[in-house]
Design a protein around this motif. Structure first.
Motif, short mmCIF file in Angstrom:
data_model
loop_
_atom_site.label_atom_id
_atom_site.label_comp_id
_atom_site.label_asym_id
_atom_site.label_seq_id
_atom_site.Cartn_x
_atom_site.Cartn_y
_atom_site.Cartn_z
N ALA A 1 43.36 36.05 43.05
CA ALA A 1 42.63 36.25 41.79
C ALA A 1 43.48 37.11 40.87
O ALA A 1 44.59 37.52 41.22
CB ALA A 1 41.27 36.91 42.05
N VAL A 2 42.96 37.37 39.68
CA VAL A 2 43.63 38.26 38.73
C VAL A 2 43.15 39.69 38.99
O VAL A 2 41.95 39.96 39.03
CB VAL A 2 43.33 37.86 37.27
CG1 VAL A 2 44.00 38.84 36.31
CG2 VAL A 2 43.82 36.44 37.00
N TYR A 3 44.12 40.59 39.18
CA TYR A 3 43.81 41.99 39.46
C TYR A 3 44.43 42.88 38.38
O TYR A 3 45.37 42.48 37.69
CB TYR A 3 44.34 42.40 40.83
CG TYR A 3 43.60 41.75 41.97
CD1 TYR A 3 42.56 42.40 42.63
CD2 TYR A 3 43.93 40.45 42.40
CE1 TYR A 3 41.88 41.80 43.67
CE2 TYR A 3 43.25 39.84 43.44
CZ TYR A 3 42.22 40.53 44.07
OH TYR A 3 41.53 39.91 45.11
N ALA A 4 43.87 44.10 38.27
CA ALA A 4 44.35 45.06 37.28
C ALA A 4 44.85 46.32 37.98
O ALA A 4 44.24 46.79 38.94
CB ALA A 4 43.25 45.42 36.29
N CYS A 5 45.95 46.86 37.49
CA CYS A 5 46.46 48.14 37.98
C CYS A 5 45.46 49.23 37.62
O CYS A 5 45.02 49.33 36.46
CB CYS A 5 47.82 48.42 37.35
SG CYS A 5 48.42 50.10 37.63
N THR A 6 45.10 50.06 38.59
CA THR A 6 44.08 51.07 38.33
C THR A 6 44.59 52.25 37.52
O THR A 6 43.79 53.09 37.09
CB THR A 6 43.50 51.59 39.66
OG1 THR A 6 44.57 52.13 40.45
CG2 THR A 6 42.80 50.48 40.42
N ARG A 7 45.90 52.32 37.29
CA ARG A 7 46.44 53.43 36.50
C ARG A 7 46.63 53.05 35.04
O ARG A 7 46.26 53.81 34.14
CB ARG A 7 47.77 53.92 37.07
CG ARG A 7 48.36 55.08 36.27
CD ARG A 7 49.50 55.77 36.98
NE ARG A 7 49.97 56.91 36.22
CZ ARG A 7 51.06 56.90 35.46
NH1 ARG A 7 51.82 55.81 35.38
NH2 ARG A 7 51.42 57.99 34.80
N CYS A 8 47.19 51.88 34.78
CA CYS A 8 47.51 51.54 33.39
C CYS A 8 46.74 50.34 32.86
O CYS A 8 46.74 50.09 31.66
CB CYS A 8 49.01 51.29 33.24
SG CYS A 8 49.59 49.74 34.00
N GLY A 9 46.10 49.56 33.75
CA GLY A 9 45.33 48.42 33.30
C GLY A 9 46.09 47.11 33.25
O GLY A 9 45.52 46.07 32.89
N HIS A 10 47.38 47.12 33.61
CA HIS A 10 48.16 45.88 33.62
C HIS A 10 47.51 44.85 34.55
O HIS A 10 47.09 45.18 35.66
CB HIS A 10 49.58 46.15 34.09
CG HIS A 10 50.38 44.91 34.36
ND1 HIS A 10 50.92 44.14 33.37
CD2 HIS A 10 50.70 44.31 35.56
CE1 HIS A 10 51.56 43.11 33.92
NE2 HIS A 10 51.44 43.19 35.23
#
Length: 230
Positions: free
Chosen positions: A191-200
């Protein structure tokens, strides 16, 4: 000295009529602070700038002392009021004529979210964790960063947000509390995931482990993608 001496516990060595003087001093202190705020031109408090906070704390300290210390005369407090008012007016006048001085005194607005991503340079410069903004974002109806086109931290501490239209919203990092968001090092499904620090955001395969190409963080969260409902 005897235990439970009510005269000592309640008034000490002061006579009962000293309570009337305290009431007068408190009313005087209240009037001084109120007049200062009226003369300085403020219509309310809400968020104070750093400069205004220093002025109010200084005035509040002087007003508090005169309220209940019998050896603090009233005229010096009035002089504190006049001095702070002159300094306040002079500083505001200087700030209105010098952008450089104004920026030094109160700072400049700082971009903290751009195109659904945290601005890492701003967060590092301000020494602020992204978590500190999650509550503010939630209070303004934000559920994930993909809904936010631009976020600006104002000089008074407020956060101004500008949103994508419903059609332009993209997958983004959830800003919900930890009990409503699961983080992973090895993602459980493709799936599509997001970095928890910067949101990438990026597509990740099942059981994949990766470092964020933007900030090198290794913790990921499943993105949300729905538009704002209010």
């Amino acid at each position: 000295m005897s235990a439970f001496d009510w005269q000592r516990m309640l008034l000490g060595d002061f006579p009962f009529l000293f309570l009337g003087e305290v009431a007068f001093r408190a009313a005087f202190a209240f009037l001084v602070v109120f007049v200062f705020l009226k003369v300085s031109g403020r219509r309310g408090i809400r968020q104070l700038s750093l400069f205004e906070l220093v002025v109010i704390l200084t005035l509040g300290s002087a007003a508090g002392d005169v309220s209940f210390y019998e050896d603090v005369p009233l005229l010096p407090v009035a002089m504190v009021f006049v001095t702070l008012l002159v300094l306040y007016r002079a500083t505001v006048l200087t700030m209105s004529h010098s952008e450089r001085f104004s920026n030094w005194m109160e700072g400049k607005p700082v971009t903290i979210i751009k195109d659904g991503l945290y601005e890492l340079n701003s967060l590092d410069y301000m020494n602020i964790s992204s978590d500190e903004f999650f509550m503010e974002l939630r209070q303004q109806g934000v559920e994930h960063l993909g809904q936010v086109r631009l976020g600006i931290l104002e000089t008074d501490g407020d956060v101004s947000l500008y949103f994508y239209s419903a059609e332009a919203v993209k997958p983004g990092l959830s800003v919900l509390p930890s009990e409503h968001r699961t983080d992973y090092q090895h993602v459980p499904v493709t799936a599509v995931y997001a970095c928890t620090r910067c949101g990438h955001t990026q597509l990740m395969e099942r059981q994949q482990q990766a470092a964020c190409p933007r900030c090198e963080q290794v913790i990921w969260s499943r993105t949300l993608h729905h538009p704002r409902t209010r």
